[in-house]
Design an enzyme around this catalytic site. Structure first.
Site, PDB file in Angstrom:
ATOM      1  N   LEU B  13      17.530  70.558  56.534  1.00  0.00           N
ATOM      2  CA  LEU B  13      18.155  69.383  55.919  1.00  0.00           C
ATOM      3  C   LEU B  13      19.587  69.784  55.596  1.00  0.00           C
ATOM      4  O   LEU B  13      19.824  70.654  54.758  1.00  0.00           O
ATOM      5  CB  LEU B  13      17.422  68.989  54.634  1.00  0.00           C
ATOM      6  CG  LEU B  13      15.886  68.877  54.730  1.00  0.00           C
ATOM      7  CD1 LEU B  13      15.314  68.418  53.394  1.00  0.00           C
ATOM      8  CD2 LEU B  13      15.484  67.919  55.844  1.00  0.00           C
ATOM      9  N   GLY B  14      20.539  69.181  56.259  1.00  0.00           N
ATOM     10  CA  GLY B  14      21.935  69.567  56.085  1.00  0.00           C
ATOM     11  C   GLY B  14      22.295  70.659  57.073  1.00  0.00           C
ATOM     12  O   GLY B  14      21.479  71.533  57.362  1.00  0.00           O
ATOM     13  N   GLY B  16      25.919  72.411  57.564  1.00  0.00           N
ATOM     14  CA  GLY B  16      27.337  72.803  57.522  1.00  0.00           C
ATOM     15  C   GLY B  16      27.494  74.171  58.168  1.00  0.00           C
ATOM     16  O   GLY B  16      26.777  74.495  59.119  1.00  0.00           O
ATOM     17  N   VAL B  18      26.679  77.098  57.049  1.00  0.00           N
ATOM     18  CA  VAL B  18      25.488  77.946  56.899  1.00  0.00           C
ATOM     19  C   VAL B  18      24.397  77.504  57.873  1.00  0.00           C
ATOM     20  O   VAL B  18      23.835  78.321  58.612  1.00  0.00           O
ATOM     21  CB  VAL B  18      24.951  77.900  55.453  1.00  0.00           C
ATOM     22  CG1 VAL B  18      23.687  78.735  55.337  1.00  0.00           C
ATOM     23  CG2 VAL B  18      26.002  78.376  54.465  1.00  0.00           C
ATOM     24  N   ARG B  50      26.125  62.705  60.067  1.00  0.00           N
ATOM     25  CA  ARG B  50      26.881  62.250  61.236  1.00  0.00           C
ATOM     26  C   ARG B  50      26.609  63.165  62.429  1.00  0.00           C
ATOM     27  O   ARG B  50      27.311  64.157  62.625  1.00  0.00           O
ATOM     28  CB  ARG B  50      28.365  62.226  60.909  1.00  0.00           C
ATOM     29  CG  ARG B  50      28.751  61.076  59.962  1.00  0.00           C
ATOM     30  CD  ARG B  50      30.227  61.099  59.611  1.00  0.00           C
ATOM     31  NE  ARG B  50      30.539  62.264  58.772  1.00  0.00           N
ATOM     32  CZ  ARG B  50      30.498  62.243  57.440  1.00  0.00           C
ATOM     33  NH1 ARG B  50      30.196  61.142  56.803  1.00  0.00           N
ATOM     34  NH2 ARG B  50      30.772  63.330  56.754  1.00  0.00           N
ATOM     35  N   GLU B 130      16.874  82.920  47.736  1.00  0.00           N
ATOM     36  CA  GLU B 130      17.770  84.080  47.636  1.00  0.00           C
ATOM     37  C   GLU B 130      19.245  83.685  47.754  1.00  0.00           C
ATOM     38  O   GLU B 130      20.111  84.255  47.075  1.00  0.00           O
ATOM     39  CB  GLU B 130      17.415  85.089  48.738  1.00  0.00           C
ATOM     40  CG  GLU B 130      18.189  86.386  48.724  1.00  0.00           C
ATOM     41  CD  GLU B 130      17.883  87.250  47.522  1.00  0.00           C
ATOM     42  OE1 GLU B 130      16.754  87.732  47.391  1.00  0.00           O
ATOM     43  OE2 GLU B 130      18.785  87.438  46.689  1.00  0.00           O
ATOM     44  N   ILE B 137      23.839  88.939  48.942  1.00  0.00           N
ATOM     45  CA  ILE B 137      23.318  90.107  48.232  1.00  0.00           C
ATOM     46  C   ILE B 137      21.835  89.925  47.948  1.00  0.00           C
ATOM     47  O   ILE B 137      21.445  88.981  47.270  1.00  0.00           O
ATOM     48  CB  ILE B 137      24.053  90.345  46.900  1.00  0.00           C
ATOM     49  CG1 ILE B 137      25.560  90.330  47.116  1.00  0.00           C
ATOM     50  CG2 ILE B 137      23.606  91.648  46.271  1.00  0.00           C
ATOM     51  CD1 ILE B 137      26.362  90.429  45.830  1.00  0.00           C
ATOM     52  N   GLY B 188      42.721  79.369  51.111  1.00  0.00           N
ATOM     53  CA  GLY B 188      41.345  78.947  51.373  1.00  0.00           C
ATOM     54  C   GLY B 188      40.315  79.621  50.481  1.00  0.00           C
ATOM     55  O   GLY B 188      39.118  79.515  50.720  1.00  0.00           O
ATOM     56  N   LYS B 206      24.033  79.762  38.256  1.00  0.00           N
ATOM     57  CA  LYS B 206      23.504  81.054  38.691  1.00  0.00           C
ATOM     58  C   LYS B 206      22.970  81.849  37.507  1.00  0.00           C
ATOM     59  O   LYS B 206      21.934  82.515  37.606  1.00  0.00           O
ATOM     60  CB  LYS B 206      24.590  81.825  39.434  1.00  0.00           C
ATOM     61  CG  LYS B 206      24.960  81.157  40.767  1.00  0.00           C
ATOM     62  CD  LYS B 206      26.258  81.707  41.352  1.00  0.00           C
ATOM     63  CE  LYS B 206      26.546  81.053  42.720  1.00  0.00           C
ATOM     64  NZ  LYS B 206      27.908  81.402  43.202  1.00  0.00           N
TER      65      LYS B 206
END
Lengths: 434, 434
Positions: B13-14, B16, B18, B50, B130, B137, B188, B206
């Site tokens: 799901l998704g 990008g 990664v 998209r 993780e 890490i 960036g 986190k």
């Protein structure tokens, strides 16, 4: 209630500082261990050679009959005897009797790991061994499990606390090896017989285990090239310092890829110079650290205490909880992964870099003679530095990467050159781009 | 043959940076993933908004219907959408449909972790995450599993790369915050809207996840005290430097034990000075590191890349292999462990230490006036340093540990003293004995 469930029975083989700590923690925090495991965790026996030497362990748990514990009713066997026999036979018997095993025995795993993993697999039980490498540092589970979706290219570890203590002390005091070893002995950082530590045997066992896990390949202690630190002098440390480097005993496990794409595994233990700004350079004293380079994850480092009763007990107990929980839920930890079976790379053909420091005659033409020798062996030079005059004239050479045998042959031939008075220091260079 | 076994079906799901990397690696190394999992791992669908924007993903895998993927035939769902909705509903639906879940969604876990863990548990499936903390890490698995037999007392992490990049740059250049943020933006290292990073929201999520795992207690993002780095000036960095310290944005999860033995959990995110020889001080740029203090293991540190497509993909794939292997062997990963349920500690009552730098009038009696104020609030002073004369006169105070509210009240009162021209810098001090 978790406390009312059928307890997981645990037997210990061997009970030194680590075992005593394991028993103490299990008995002091029963509720916590039950919550984490899903059932009470009960120590049902502790096999030792001399029961009267263990006043901290409840007397009714002690026995001299390790074999009976292994054949008895325990669900999990924790082995803390060390050495090959009788540990090997006892653990094989335990696995065949359907008991899971937790062990800290690096020598046994490096020599007979495959046999033990196969026995665990055949009997549907677990073998866990986090404490065998780098003591308390959670390292093997991350390598085996967290990085299971990545491709590890290199593992570089400081995995022997005694050697690291000695090298760190030499670096900070400028003292020689013998003197520093004596001091380490006096302070309890080195054993009376330090051979296993300073000659790299201990680190080599750990390198074999790390290489096996990192490269999904069976690597035994015999596959590991091994050099210790006893030949390192104050001059080597000083030479490193003058180049902004420091000397560490490294266990290096590396995927070597030839030009034709063939892969092999180099596993080796030797001292090497590393840059002072490398993450491993700051690891001082008896600490351990392992630097991992993986294709997707990039650079990772794991740092902590590599030895000692309490730290090792932490690793053993983490494994024990995992093994016990698997008994409760009828689960199973990861099995040996040796599917890649890459060939071992001989040290002679392993690409390394050398730093060479020479006492030379103070006359013209020395550099060209030395350079010609490197050229003859097809070894390319990265940096040359000429220093001093007269009797103090010296030449420092850092090479590019070449086959270790070519580098060694070059050094041997250079030592015979008339213009070279002495090869003052030879040391491999790691941790930087070639 | 492993390749002939029933494949494990994975839906994303998704997709990008990664997700694209995850799909690429699974498709480029099918044999390796099959060997590690025990069965082929096959991507059967990728839900995106998209489809035409994903030329790197095979077209037949792409769909806009995430809900259909969740209800479909996949064994494992990998969620890389981020944010609360629709991620939460989709994952709950997946878990209820008996599918294991891998997610990198820290905000969702920090807000709705308990609900998701309970759903996983009720349906006998896994939830792994993780990648949600400290990117590549391996950290959560060590905390949950390797240290399951130990007692963690403190977790101190640099877990936001953007903030760490900015603070590292301010430390090395001496530049101010705004200027450095602009530079980070240009390079960036910071998002166009950097709020989540520099105001500590990301680190707070986190911290909640880390505190939950470390202390077997449910800690939500709302329980985490949060301060960002936007108030830090070049003067604060300089003040730290003059005391041989450096400033880091820390996520701190701590077991606080009162005099009567009552335990509570303090989870907080704020900038703090740490000594330059602390292992976390050398963690520069966009790197992450987490320092763990455990009763038996002692000090541990985990270091590596905290973000980025490939590093995060490494963590996701490690989880995916674990979840897929559990499907193959009908196993089950560790479930949520919240048995301790310690109360959350309010920041007001959390013991901290302050460094305070004051511009003061150059006249006798200033120190005694300041010291009296500390005394009034029962705050004990560790170090005082008076410097300069005239308009440059300054007073630096480092306190011993006291309740944060007492320290804050002290600073407020000091600011009103007639002899104090300005409170130049106030910063908490961490990583050293009080």
């Amino acid at each position: 209630m978790i406390e009312d469930r059928e307890p997981i029975r645990v037997a210990l083989l061997g009970c030194g500082t680590v075992g005593t700590e394991v028993v103490r923690l299990l008995q002091e925090h029963p509720t916590e261990y039950a919550a984490r495991t899903g059932a009470p965790v009960r120590v049902t026996g502790v096999a030792v050679r001399r029961p009267h030497k263990h006043p901290d362990v409840p007397e009714q748990l002690l026995t001299t009959d390790a074999a009976a514990l292994v054949e008895g009713s325990a669900d999990v066997i924790v082995e803390l005897i060390g050495g090959i026999e009788p540990a090997r036979s006892l653990l094989l018997a335990a696995l065949r009797a359907g008991k899971s095993v937790v062990t800290a025995n690096k020598a046994l795993l490096a020599e007979h790991g495959s046999e033990l993993y196969a026995a665990a697999d055949a009997n549907g039980v677990d073998i866990y061994f986090e404490a065998a490498v780098a003591g308390a540092i959670p390292l093997l589970r991350p390598l085996r499990e967290s990085l299971a979706g990545d491709r590890i290219n290199r593992v570089t570890g400081i995995v022997n606390g005694t050697s690291n203590y000695i090298l760190s002390a030499m670096d900070s005091t400028g003292a020689g090896y013998e003197e520093t070893l004596e001091e380490a002995n006096r302070l309890g950082y080195a054993e009376a017989d330090p051979t296993a530590d300073v000659d790299g045997f201990d680190a080599a066992s750990k390198a074999a285990i790390l290489a096996s896990l990192a490269f999904h390949t069976r690597v035994g202690a015999g596959d590991v090239h091994r050099e210790g630190i006893s030949g390192i002098g104050a001059g080597d440390i000083e030479a490193a310092r003058s180049l902004n480097r420091t000397v560490k005993l490294l266990a290096i496990c590396e995927r070597v890829i030839d030009e034709d794409g063939t892969e092999s595994v180099s596993a080796r233990v030797h001292p090497a110079m590393i840059p002072r700004d490398h993450p491993l350079a700051g690891v001082g004293g008896a600490f351990n650290a392992v630097f991992v380079e993986a294709e997707s994850a990039g650079q990772l480092m794991f740092y902590g205490q590599g030895a000692g009763g309490a730290p090792t007990a932490s690793a053993v107990l983490g494994d024990l909880v995992a093994a016990a929980r698997n008994v409760v839920v009828s689960g199973k930890g990861p099995r040996e992964s040796a599917h890649a079976q890459l060939p071992a790379r001989a040290m002679d053909w392993t690409p390394t870099r050398y730093h060479i420091s020479l006492d030379v005659a103070d006359r013209p033409g020395v550099l060209s003679q030395v350079a010609a020798t490197f050229n003859e062996h097809d070894v390319s030079i990265s940096v040359v530095r000429q220093q001093g005059r007269g009797a103090d004239a010296s030449l420092v050479v850092v090479t590019h990467t070449a086959a270790d045998s070519a580098l060694r042959a070059t050094v041997e031939q250079i030592a015979r050159l008339s213009s070279v008075n002495e090869v003052a220091s030879v040391m491999r260079v790691e941790g930087e781009q070639s």
